[in-house]
Design a protein around this motif. Structure first.
Motif, mmCIF file in Angstrom:
data_model
loop_
_atom_site.group_PDB
_atom_site.id
_atom_site.type_symbol
_atom_site.label_atom_id
_atom_site.label_comp_id
_atom_site.label_asym_id
_atom_site.label_seq_id
_atom_site.Cartn_x
_atom_site.Cartn_y
_atom_site.Cartn_z
ATOM 1 N N ASN A 1 0.974 -1.075 -0.346
ATOM 2 C CA ASN A 1 0.228 -0.019 -0.114
ATOM 3 C C ASN A 1 0.890 1.292 -0.222
ATOM 4 N N ILE A 2 1.169 1.578 -1.026
ATOM 5 C CA ILE A 2 1.873 3.170 -1.258
ATOM 6 C C ILE A 2 1.586 4.158 -0.796
ATOM 7 N N ASP A 3 0.468 4.385 -0.645
ATOM 8 C CA ASP A 3 -0.626 5.653 -0.416
ATOM 9 C C ASP A 3 -0.204 5.617 1.028
ATOM 10 N N LEU A 4 0.019 4.551 1.693
ATOM 11 C CA LEU A 4 -0.508 4.058 3.516
ATOM 12 C C LEU A 4 1.422 4.917 3.735
ATOM 13 N N LEU A 5 2.229 4.396 2.849
ATOM 14 C CA LEU A 5 4.214 4.550 3.169
ATOM 15 C C LEU A 5 3.835 5.754 3.199
ATOM 16 N N VAL A 6 3.275 6.222 2.015
ATOM 17 C CA VAL A 6 3.725 8.308 1.442
ATOM 18 C C VAL A 6 3.079 8.516 2.833
ATOM 19 N N GLU A 7 1.811 7.884 3.198
ATOM 20 C CA GLU A 7 1.209 8.872 3.718
ATOM 21 C C GLU A 7 2.677 8.806 5.965
ATOM 22 N N SER A 8 3.022 7.980 6.118
ATOM 23 C CA SER A 8 3.347 7.185 7.393
ATOM 24 C C SER A 8 4.700 8.266 7.172
ATOM 25 N N GLU A 9 5.047 8.260 6.224
ATOM 26 C CA GLU A 9 6.967 8.589 5.980
ATOM 27 C C GLU A 9 6.154 10.964 5.929
ATOM 28 N N SER A 10 5.216 11.348 5.750
ATOM 29 C CA SER A 10 4.498 12.577 5.644
ATOM 30 C C SER A 10 4.379 12.467 7.627
ATOM 31 N N ARG A 11 3.802 11.525 8.308
ATOM 32 C CA ARG A 11 3.399 11.707 9.298
ATOM 33 C C ARG A 11 4.768 11.628 10.421
ATOM 34 N N LEU A 12 5.733 11.038 10.126
ATOM 35 C CA LEU A 12 6.994 10.931 10.109
ATOM 36 C C LEU A 12 8.146 12.532 11.008
ATOM 37 N N ARG A 13 7.677 12.642 9.281
ATOM 38 C CA ARG A 13 8.266 14.401 9.246
ATOM 39 C C ARG A 13 7.719 14.865 9.679
ATOM 40 N N LYS A 14 6.643 15.277 10.002
ATOM 41 C CA LYS A 14 5.941 15.936 11.122
ATOM 42 C C LYS A 14 5.929 15.712 12.037
ATOM 43 N N LEU A 15 6.119 14.559 12.446
ATOM 44 C CA LEU A 15 6.491 14.520 14.234
ATOM 45 C C LEU A 15 8.997 14.507 14.435
ATOM 46 N N LYS A 16 9.079 13.799 13.521
ATOM 47 C CA LYS A 16 10.256 14.769 13.567
ATOM 48 C C LYS A 16 10.217 16.242 14.606
ATOM 49 N N LYS B 1 11.070 5.783 3.814
ATOM 50 C CA LYS B 1 11.303 6.365 1.966
ATOM 51 C C LYS B 1 11.941 5.476 1.182
ATOM 52 N N ALA B 2 12.656 4.268 1.428
ATOM 53 C CA ALA B 2 13.326 3.380 0.784
ATOM 54 C C ALA B 2 12.636 2.284 0.179
ATOM 55 N N THR B 3 11.695 2.428 0.879
ATOM 56 C CA THR B 3 10.973 0.880 0.721
ATOM 57 C C THR B 3 9.686 1.459 -0.337
ATOM 58 N N ILE B 4 9.303 2.851 -0.517
ATOM 59 C CA ILE B 4 8.377 3.575 -1.219
ATOM 60 C C ILE B 4 9.628 3.384 -2.505
ATOM 61 N N ASP B 5 10.194 4.059 -2.631
ATOM 62 C CA ASP B 5 11.640 4.283 -3.403
ATOM 63 C C ASP B 5 11.575 2.775 -4.411
ATOM 64 N N GLY B 6 11.887 2.286 -3.897
ATOM 65 C CA GLY B 6 12.174 0.544 -3.730
ATOM 66 C C GLY B 6 11.024 -0.379 -5.045
ATOM 67 N N PHE B 7 10.020 0.349 -4.229
ATOM 68 C CA PHE B 7 7.938 -0.679 -4.620
ATOM 69 C C PHE B 7 7.994 0.541 -6.014
ATOM 70 N N THR B 8 8.426 1.265 -5.812
ATOM 71 C CA THR B 8 7.368 2.673 -6.837
ATOM 72 C C THR B 8 8.232 2.361 -7.795
ATOM 73 N N GLY B 9 9.501 1.822 -8.089
ATOM 74 C CA GLY B 9 10.840 1.410 -8.428
ATOM 75 C C GLY B 9 10.314 0.735 -9.719
ATOM 76 N N LEU B 10 10.464 -0.637 -8.798
ATOM 77 C CA LEU B 10 10.403 -2.104 -9.214
ATOM 78 C C LEU B 10 9.292 -2.098 -10.356
ATOM 79 N N ASP B 11 8.143 -1.432 -9.523
ATOM 80 C CA ASP B 11 6.706 -1.073 -10.407
ATOM 81 C C ASP B 11 6.154 -0.417 -12.081
ATOM 82 N N ALA B 12 7.680 0.778 -11.490
ATOM 83 C CA ALA B 12 7.673 0.764 -12.800
ATOM 84 C C ALA B 12 7.819 -0.132 -14.259
#
Length: 100
Positions: free
Chosen positions: A10-25, A77-88
């Motif tokens: 679920n890339i959307d969930l990963l992107v949302e998680s990354e965004s929330r982690l950035r906000k928490l940080k 972020k690495a997971t998002i990049d890896g899976f979106t790159g693989l999907d492409a």
């Protein structure tokens, strides 16, 4: 064939998680020790000493928490990049296969 997939990401969930982690940080980075601001309200020296110790411990744990948030954020972020790159790449290969 897509229904036969063993792995679903679920890339959307990963992107949302990354965004929330950035906000928490960002929030934890913006927290500063405020013991000097409220020291006069603590009362006795025993309470002041205890609160100073608490604030010092909190600062240490906050730094460790920030480091962990940073590590997890980089992993997400690495997971998002890896899976979106693989999907492409897979989509590209499928398009090539259909042209033949």
């Amino acid at each position: 064939m897509a229904n036969d997939s063993d792995l679903k990401v679920n890339i959307d969930l990963l992107v949302e998680s990354e965004s929330r982690l950035r906000k928490l940080k960002k929030e934890f980075n913006n927290l500063e020790a405020r013991n000097d601001d409220i020291r006069e309200h603590w009362g006795s020296s025993g309470i002041t000493d205890a609160m100073d110790e608490f604030v010092d411990n909190w600062d240490d744990y906050r730094k460790a928490l920030l480091e962990n948030i940073d590590v997890v954020g980089k992993l997400v972020k690495a997971t998002i990049d890896g899976f979106t790159g693989l999907d492409a790449e897979l989509a590209k290969q499928l398009r090539k296969g259909k042209k033949k």
